[in-house]
Design a protein around this motif. Structure first.
Motif, PDB file in Angstrom:
ATOM      1  N   VAL A   1      11.160  -7.846 -55.915  1.00  0.00           N
ATOM      2  CA  VAL A   1      12.126  -8.566 -55.086  1.00  0.00           C
ATOM      3  C   VAL A   1      11.688  -8.700 -53.619  1.00  0.00           C
ATOM      4  CG1 VAL A   1      14.511  -8.653 -54.305  1.00  0.00           C
ATOM      5  CG2 VAL A   1      13.972  -7.699 -56.518  1.00  0.00           C
ATOM      6  N   SER A   2      11.219  -7.607 -53.029  1.00  0.00           N
ATOM      7  CA  SER A   2      10.909  -7.660 -51.597  1.00  0.00           C
ATOM      8  C   SER A   2       9.740  -8.608 -51.336  1.00  0.00           C
ATOM      9  CB  SER A   2      10.610  -6.264 -51.055  1.00  0.00           C
ATOM     10  OG  SER A   2       9.342  -5.819 -51.465  1.00  0.00           O
TER      11      SER A   2
ATOM     12  N   ALA B   1      10.765 -12.509 -51.964  1.00  0.00           N
ATOM     13  CA  ALA B   1      11.394 -13.187 -50.832  1.00  0.00           C
ATOM     14  C   ALA B   1      10.341 -13.676 -49.844  1.00  0.00           C
ATOM     15  CB  ALA B   1      12.387 -12.243 -50.147  1.00  0.00           C
ATOM     16  N   GLN B   2       9.296 -12.893 -49.645  1.00  0.00           N
ATOM     17  CA  GLN B   2       8.228 -13.317 -48.730  1.00  0.00           C
ATOM     18  C   GLN B   2       7.561 -14.604 -49.221  1.00  0.00           C
ATOM     19  OE1 GLN B   2       5.349 -10.164 -48.400  1.00  0.00           O
ATOM     20  NE2 GLN B   2       6.810  -8.674 -47.596  1.00  0.00           N
TER      21      GLN B   2
ATOM     22  N   ASN C   1       9.836 -17.645 -48.894  1.00  0.00           N
ATOM     23  CA  ASN C   1       9.840 -18.108 -47.504  1.00  0.00           C
ATOM     24  C   ASN C   1       8.561 -18.860 -47.167  1.00  0.00           C
ATOM     25  OD1 ASN C   1      12.339 -17.040 -47.078  1.00  0.00           O
ATOM     26  ND2 ASN C   1      11.609 -15.170 -46.099  1.00  0.00           N
TER      27      ASN C   1
ATOM     28  N   LEU D   1       8.766 -22.314 -48.558  1.00  0.00           N
ATOM     29  CA  LEU D   1       9.676 -23.138 -47.751  1.00  0.00           C
ATOM     30  C   LEU D   1       8.999 -23.595 -46.460  1.00  0.00           C
ATOM     31  CD1 LEU D   1      12.995 -21.130 -48.208  1.00  0.00           C
ATOM     32  CD2 LEU D   1      12.636 -23.527 -48.842  1.00  0.00           C
TER      33      LEU D   1
ATOM     34  N   ARG E   1       7.981 -27.487 -45.329  1.00  0.00           N
ATOM     35  CA  ARG E   1       8.445 -28.075 -44.082  1.00  0.00           C
ATOM     36  C   ARG E   1       7.265 -28.583 -43.241  1.00  0.00           C
ATOM     37  NH1 ARG E   1      12.630 -23.942 -42.802  1.00  0.00           N
ATOM     38  NH2 ARG E   1      13.904 -24.841 -44.444  1.00  0.00           N
TER      39      ARG E   1
ATOM     40  N   ARG F   1      18.620 -17.872 -59.664  1.00  0.00           N
ATOM     41  CA  ARG F   1      18.923 -17.479 -58.290  1.00  0.00           C
ATOM     42  C   ARG F   1      17.854 -18.001 -57.352  1.00  0.00           C
ATOM     43  NH1 ARG F   1      20.104 -11.155 -59.506  1.00  0.00           N
ATOM     44  NH2 ARG F   1      18.340 -11.537 -60.869  1.00  0.00           N
TER      45      ARG F   1
ATOM     46  N   ARG G   1      18.233 -21.820 -57.127  1.00  0.00           N
ATOM     47  CA  ARG G   1      19.364 -22.219 -56.296  1.00  0.00           C
ATOM     48  C   ARG G   1      18.987 -22.209 -54.827  1.00  0.00           C
ATOM     49  NH1 ARG G   1      25.383 -19.743 -56.873  1.00  0.00           N
ATOM     50  NH2 ARG G   1      26.405 -21.528 -55.939  1.00  0.00           N
ATOM     51  N   HIS G   2      18.139 -21.271 -54.458  1.00  0.00           N
ATOM     52  CA  HIS G   2      17.745 -21.173 -53.062  1.00  0.00           C
ATOM     53  C   HIS G   2      16.720 -22.239 -52.667  1.00  0.00           C
ATOM     54  CE1 HIS G   2      17.691 -19.073 -49.259  1.00  0.00           C
ATOM     55  NE2 HIS G   2      16.407 -19.317 -49.218  1.00  0.00           N
TER      56      HIS G   2
ATOM     57  N   ALA H   1      17.457  -9.258 -49.985  1.00  0.00           N
ATOM     58  CA  ALA H   1      16.315 -10.108 -50.333  1.00  0.00           C
ATOM     59  C   ALA H   1      16.528 -10.925 -51.602  1.00  0.00           C
ATOM     60  CB  ALA H   1      15.055  -9.252 -50.475  1.00  0.00           C
ATOM     61  N   VAL H   2      17.579 -10.614 -52.362  1.00  0.00           N
ATOM     62  CA  VAL H   2      17.811 -11.369 -53.597  1.00  0.00           C
ATOM     63  C   VAL H   2      18.315 -12.766 -53.248  1.00  0.00           C
ATOM     64  CG1 VAL H   2      19.115 -11.461 -55.745  1.00  0.00           C
ATOM     65  CG2 VAL H   2      18.332  -9.270 -54.863  1.00  0.00           C
ATOM     66  N   PRO H   3      17.619 -13.807 -53.703  1.00  0.00           N
ATOM     67  CA  PRO H   3      18.055 -15.162 -53.366  1.00  0.00           C
ATOM     68  C   PRO H   3      19.279 -15.582 -54.165  1.00  0.00           C
ATOM     69  CG  PRO H   3      16.175 -15.244 -54.847  1.00  0.00           C
ATOM     70  CD  PRO H   3      16.419 -13.790 -54.542  1.00  0.00           C
ATOM     71  N   GLY H   4      19.904 -16.660 -53.723  1.00  0.00           N
ATOM     72  CA  GLY H   4      20.934 -17.301 -54.528  1.00  0.00           C
ATOM     73  C   GLY H   4      22.306 -16.664 -54.456  1.00  0.00           C
ATOM     74  N   HIS H   5      22.429 -15.534 -53.790  1.00  0.00           N
ATOM     75  CA  HIS H   5      23.736 -14.878 -53.717  1.00  0.00           C
ATOM     76  C   HIS H   5      24.410 -15.114 -52.384  1.00  0.00           C
ATOM     77  CE1 HIS H   5      23.727 -13.102 -57.536  1.00  0.00           C
ATOM     78  NE2 HIS H   5      22.882 -12.137 -57.304  1.00  0.00           N
TER      79      HIS H   5
ATOM     80  N   PRO I   1      22.513 -19.503 -46.615  1.00  0.00           N
ATOM     81  CA  PRO I   1      22.392 -20.910 -46.964  1.00  0.00           C
ATOM     82  C   PRO I   1      21.085 -21.185 -47.708  1.00  0.00           C
ATOM     83  CG  PRO I   1      22.021 -20.568 -44.606  1.00  0.00           C
ATOM     84  CD  PRO I   1      22.374 -19.248 -45.183  1.00  0.00           C
ATOM     85  N   ALA I   2      21.146 -22.089 -48.673  1.00  0.00           N
ATOM     86  CA  ALA I   2      19.959 -22.454 -49.427  1.00  0.00           C
ATOM     87  C   ALA I   2      18.915 -23.051 -48.496  1.00  0.00           C
ATOM     88  CB  ALA I   2      20.327 -23.456 -50.513  1.00  0.00           C
ATOM     89  N   ARG I   3      17.680 -22.851 -48.870  1.00  0.00           N
ATOM     90  CA  ARG I   3      16.519 -23.412 -48.174  1.00  0.00           C
ATOM     91  C   ARG I   3      16.292 -22.853 -46.772  1.00  0.00           C
ATOM     92  NH1 ARG I   3      17.660 -27.517 -51.597  1.00  0.00           N
ATOM     93  NH2 ARG I   3      19.232 -28.496 -50.316  1.00  0.00           N
ATOM     94  N   GLU I   4      17.140 -21.936 -46.326  1.00  0.00           N
ATOM     95  CA  GLU I   4      16.846 -21.233 -45.076  1.00  0.00           C
ATOM     96  C   GLU I   4      16.003 -20.018 -45.454  1.00  0.00           C
ATOM     97  OE1 GLU I   4      17.477 -22.118 -41.926  1.00  0.00           O
ATOM     98  OE2 GLU I   4      18.063 -23.980 -42.939  1.00  0.00           O
ATOM     99  N   PRO I   5      15.232 -19.481 -44.488  1.00  0.00           N
ATOM    100  CA  PRO I   5      14.425 -18.302 -44.832  1.00  0.00           C
ATOM    101  C   PRO I   5      15.308 -17.178 -45.359  1.00  0.00           C
ATOM    102  CG  PRO I   5      13.838 -19.136 -42.660  1.00  0.00           C
ATOM    103  CD  PRO I   5      15.018 -19.937 -43.119  1.00  0.00           C
ATOM    104  N   LEU I   6      14.829 -16.530 -46.398  1.00  0.00           N
ATOM    105  CA  LEU I   6      15.533 -15.380 -46.958  1.00  0.00           C
ATOM    106  C   LEU I   6      15.190 -14.166 -46.116  1.00  0.00           C
ATOM    107  CD1 LEU I   6      14.662 -15.569 -50.734  1.00  0.00           C
ATOM    108  CD2 LEU I   6      16.966 -15.514 -49.791  1.00  0.00           C
ATOM    109  N   TYR I   7      16.085 -13.196 -46.123  1.00  0.00           N
ATOM    110  CA  TYR I   7      15.683 -11.937 -45.532  1.00  0.00           C
ATOM    111  C   TYR I   7      14.567 -11.366 -46.411  1.00  0.00           C
ATOM    112  CZ  TYR I   7      15.334  -7.192 -44.143  1.00  0.00           C
ATOM    113  OH  TYR I   7      14.811  -6.017 -43.710  1.00  0.00           O
ATOM    114  N   SER I   8      13.510 -10.882 -45.815  1.00  0.00           N
ATOM    115  CA  SER I   8      12.486 -10.245 -46.635  1.00  0.00           C
ATOM    116  C   SER I   8      12.014  -8.965 -45.971  1.00  0.00           C
ATOM    117  CB  SER I   8      11.317 -11.190 -46.893  1.00  0.00           C
ATOM    118  OG  SER I   8      10.501 -11.285 -45.762  1.00  0.00           O
ATOM    119  N   ILE I   9      11.699  -7.977 -46.803  1.00  0.00           N
ATOM    120  CA  ILE I   9      11.173  -6.728 -46.281  1.00  0.00           C
ATOM    121  C   ILE I   9       9.702  -6.973 -45.963  1.00  0.00           C
ATOM    122  CG2 ILE I   9      10.723  -4.307 -46.809  1.00  0.00           C
ATOM    123  CD1 ILE I   9      12.993  -4.459 -48.873  1.00  0.00           C
TER     124      ILE I   9
END
Ligand SMILES: Nc1ncnc2c1ncn2[C@@H]1O[C@H](COP(=O)(O)OP(=O)(O)O)[C@@H](O)[C@H]1O
Ligand SMILES: Nc1ncnc2c1ncn2[C@@H]1O[C@H](COP(=O)(O)OP(=O)(O)O)[C@@H](O)[C@H]1O
Ligand code: SF4
Ligand code: SF4
Ligand SMILES: [Mg+2]
Ligand SMILES: [Mg+2]
Lengths: 332, 321
Positions: free
Chosen positions: A183-184, A187-188, A191, A194, A198, A212, A215-216, B255-259, B262-270
């Motif tokens: 998961v961690s 997310a990287q 991003n 994305l 852009r 999930r 959706r993002h 960090a889990v997406p989709g929950h 806002p969509a398409r904005e950077p996710l929090y990531s460790i």
């Protein structure tokens, strides 16, 4: 404006033996506008990878056409010429270690596509492309002389993405690019994709089984089942107003963010979705017939045609529903 | 402690390989009550599978182990092989991520199930047959009596996992250990298997390994978060979701997406990545990735301590935060 990618009535079948073949993708039509993300979702074996592979010429097309920036690049009579369009369309694989040659340094791995697909570049230009791609995926020049096994899974996926970027593509075919990652790290990489989209106005053809993630990332979603399109809709419409019974089944499979709701979701799971029927022996009517709670006689014999919900939203079903009673979903 | 079914006391496990010394478990303490359902989450390499194996008394040849693994008062690390074997046969059972690795590819499903029953419970062939079919129906394998004659490779991944669960339930174990039982399955099937585990663990203890916090939360009462061979947070599902206390847990949830977000904005990531197993940093192993790390974190290992009744955390931050 013409879309970056147009897939028209595309079918792909694999020969199994002299008499039988497996229709992995059947009459799929969809468009991907430049700079946007189209996600492909569906259970394993439904044809997601085959569709992506056909777009970039890794698998021959049986019927239908593929257009890139309006130009026809593939059809049964005109196999996709990777030498000609390979620099525009690049593939990113699920398992980064599988996709990287363990005997090559990162530098060699990044040079390889340029040698085939951008031969006009000077040595200096090649070096610039490599350094540029490397910095975009947040790796450093010092990594160039290392071998894949010296990297973690997330870093290896970055190398896979850098390799896809050096040819300055317009379209990235991402085949479950984050499924193998924690998961961690996931997310990287999300991003990173994305950002790249852009900065480079990239089209992303994003295969994922994780709704999930989809959706993002996605602007639009295509739901595939047994090689056929079930529904195509903008992301918000798919999550807010899906019309296909199979889409509803996928949506209820998403774990809830609230533990109490998740407990309840599991408790209510009476629908035991079995794997789809064999793609070799396809049903004559709707392919989802055997598992659909809304199926009737017509569904058994007659294949549903495309129904337009609106300009952006299509569904292939005789009885589209927005609010299904899922507890009646049939077992095998 | 006397009432716990499973009790791990300062469990340490390391591997000596030619290149390095790998510390897979660095001092695990745990008490699991009879009938309790515990979820264990953490990134790959954090030691989750080794914890399962150690709990079954299964240790790789090159492993060095210390501490205690007490099941119902018996230390599996020092008990004689026969005792451990017997416990593993009828008190403890494990479900693996890849059912193929645990099923015999050359025997039919029915044969594998009935053989165990006849051996362990001394049932007649017919009685064993009936029990096996009954079990396969309990795990909702479609057309159970027909599938008895199938070989594992003739079943889909989801069906194989059902058979695996049926195998695990054969002797009605008191503790069921499931190591990422749905990771290899489609999301639709994943929900089914989780629902099945929820029912299967109604009268027994469950240790469920998962890398999906949200999935684990649906089945378990308590969650442990592991990082680099240690527990960094333990708490009830409610504790962990409504007041996650360790920076790593908070990061995982965000960090889990989709929950959320806002969509398409950077996710929090460790940032960064988990440490290499042979290069676990001194002090708090999470410090190189922690946005709140301060100097103490880099040289002093934070002990696991109780910050609220039943809610434990290994972090130097002020508990009031
Ligand atoms: N090279 C091949 N030869 C024969 N059948 C194949 C081949 N590749 C894939 N298939 C079959 O085609 C179908 C679709 O596969 P695939 O596109 O890999 O699905 P997905 O990516 O959605 O899991 C499956 O039934 C699969 O077994
Ligand atoms: N037989 C072995 N020899 C050496 N190292 C091992 C062995 N088995 C596991 N490890 C190491 O122990 C650590 C913990 O592994 P594991 O428990 O499988 O993690 P997880 O299940 O959380 O992904 C990893 O770093 C792994 O590489
Ligand atoms: S066409 Fe019929 S069987 Fe197919 S999804 Fe729609 S209602 Fe169900
Ligand atoms: S001990 Fe320090 S580095 Fe470790 S999690 Fe707490 S604040 Fe972060
Ligand atoms: Mg695939
Ligand atoms: Mg593991």
């Amino acid at each position: 404006m013409t879309a970056l990618l147009q897939i028209e009535s595309l079918s792909v079948s694999y020969p199994l033996d002299r008499h039988r073949h497996l229709l992995a993708v059947e009459k799929v039509s969809v468009e991907l506008p430049s700079g946007t993300t189209l996600a492909i979702v569906g259970e394993s074996g439904c044809g997601k990878s085959t569709l992506a592979r056909a777009v970039c010429g890794l698998t021959p097309i049986s019927s239908g056409t593929v257009r890139l920036q309006g130009e026809r690049i593939g059809s049964p009579h005109q196999p996709v010429d990777t030498r000609r369009i390979g620099h525009l369309v690049q593939y990113i694989f699920q398992d980064p270690f599988d996709a990287l040659d363990p005997r090559l340094t990162v530098r060699k791995i990044l040079e390889e596509p340029l040698r085939y697909l951008a031969r006009q570049l000077t040595a200096k230009e090649r070096e610039n492309r490599i350094l540029q791609a490397l910095s975009e995926v947040a790796l450093a020049a010092e990594h160039l002389e290392r071998f894949p096994h010296e990297f973690s899974g997330g870093q290896a996926q970055r190398i896979g993405i850098a390799r896809a970027l050096v040819t300055e593509p317009r379209l990235l075919l991402c085949d479950e690019p984050v499924s193998a990652l924690d998961v961690s790290i996931q997310a990287q990489i999300i991003n990173l994709l994305l950002d790249l989209q852009r900065n480079r106005q990239l089209g992303l053809f994003m295969i994922s089984h994780d709704l999930r993630v989809v959706r993002h990332l996605a602007d639009r979603i295509l739901v595939l089942y047994l090689g056929q399109v079930m529904e195509i809709a903008p992301t918000s419409a798919l999550f807010g107003a899906a019309h296909h019974p199979y889409t509803h089944a996928l949506l209820t499979a998403i774990p809830k963010s609230d533990p109490a709701a998740e407990r309840e979701r599991l408790r209510c799971t009476q629908a035991h979705l079995q794997p789809p029927p064999s793609p070799i022996a396809r049903p004559t009517g709707c392919v989802f017939y055997s598992r659909c709670p809304h199926a009737d006689q017509r569904c058994r014999t007659e294949r549903p045609q495309r129904t337009r919900i609106n300009e952006q939203h299509v569904v292939y079903c005789h009885h589209p529903v927005t609010n299904p009673n899922l507890s009646t979903l049939k077992s095998e | 402690m006397s009432r716990s079914l499973l009790w791990l006391d300062n469990l340490r496990l390391s591997f000596c390989t030619s290149e390095a010394q790998i510390e897979a478990l660095r001092g695990i303490n745990l008490s699991l009550g009879a009938g309790e359902r515990l979820g264990i989450v953490g990134e790959s390499g954090s030691g989750k599978s080794q914890l399962c194996f150690a709990t079954l008394g299964l240790l790789p040849d090159n492993a060095q182990v210390s501490g205690r693994v007490c099941f119902d008062g018996i230390d599996l690390l020092t008990a004689d092989a026969q005792t451990v074997q017997r416990l593993r046969g009828n008190q403890l059972a494990m479900i693996f991520q890849d059912p193929m690795s645990a099923l015999n590819p050359y025997l039919t499903v029915g044969r594998q199930l009935t053989e165990v029953l006849r051996w362990h419970e001394r049932l007649s062939r017919r009685a064993a047959q009936a029990r096996a079919v009954d079990l396969l129906e309990r795990v909702r394998l479609p057309e159970a009596s027909i599938r008895m004659r199938a070989y594992p490779h003739e079943l889909s991944g989801g069906m194989r996992q059902r058979v695996m669960i049926a195998m695990a339930l054969l002797c009605e174990p008191r503790l069921l250990i499931a190591d990422e039982p749905t990771t290899a399955l489609d999301v639709t099937v994943q929900t089914d298997i989780m629902a099945l585990l929820q029912t299967a663990s109604e009268r027994r203890a469950l240790m469920l390994i998962s890398h999906d916090l949200h999935l684990a939360a649906g089945v378990c009462q308590r969650i442990v978060v592991m990082y680099a061979g240690l527990f960094v947070e333990i708490g009830s599902v409610e504790d962990l979701f409504t007041r996650p206390a360790h920076p790593y847990t908070r990061g995982l949830l965000r960090a889990v997406p989709g929950h959320q977000g806002p969509a398409r904005e950077p996710l929090y990531s460790i940032p960064g990545q988990p440490p290499q197993p042979d290069q676990i940093p001194q002090g708090c192993a999470f410090a190189p990735r922690c946005e709140q790390a301060f100097s103490r974190c880099h040289h002093e290992l934070p002990p696991l301590h109780e910050i609220r009744a039943g809610h434990w955390r290994a972090c130097h931050l002020d508990a009031a935060l």
